[in-house]
Design a protein around this motif. Structure first.
Motif: not given
Length: 122
Positions: A92-99
């Motif tokens: 963790k943590p997850d990696i969240v981008t706009s895509r």
């Protein structure tokens, strides 16, 4: 002669509605993912995001799609050497981008394996 043009105009309008309805029916969405490993989390994240970008380009080319809308989607992990990933292996943590949405876990051979997911709509 006037009724001929009127009939032609009605046929043209009906054909236009059919074409518009057909284009709408072909619109859709699909989830894609890319998995890669690395010696550290940063490398594995970068490689999995690149694999996802390649998967998107290949899908667009295969389906002959122009522009698509890409949004992040949490994909199911695609481990190389296991059938599943237990909860204690996730990094963790997850990696969240706009895509994309990237999840990572400790691998069997590699220190880190990641899967990046996205939903594309056209």
């Amino acid at each position: 002669m006037g009724s001929y043009w009127r009939g032609f105009a009605l046929a043209f309008v009906a054909a236009s509605f059919c074409l518009a309805h057909g284009a709408t029916a072909q619109a859709g969405c699909v989830g894609l993912s890319g998995t890669a490993d690395g010696v550290d989390k940063a490398t594995a994240v970068s490689r999995s995001q690149n694999a996802l970008a390649e998967a998107i380009q290949e899908y667009k080319a295969a389906k002959r799609l122009g522009s698509v809308r890409i949004t992040p989607m949490r994909a199911k992990p695609q481990p190389y050497w296991r059938t599943s990933v237990s909860s204690n292996l996730y990094q963790k943590p997850d990696i969240v981008t706009s895509r994309s949405h990237t999840i990572c876990w400790s691998g069997v051979v590699s220190p880190t394996v990641c899967t990046s997911g996205a939903k594309i709509c056209w």
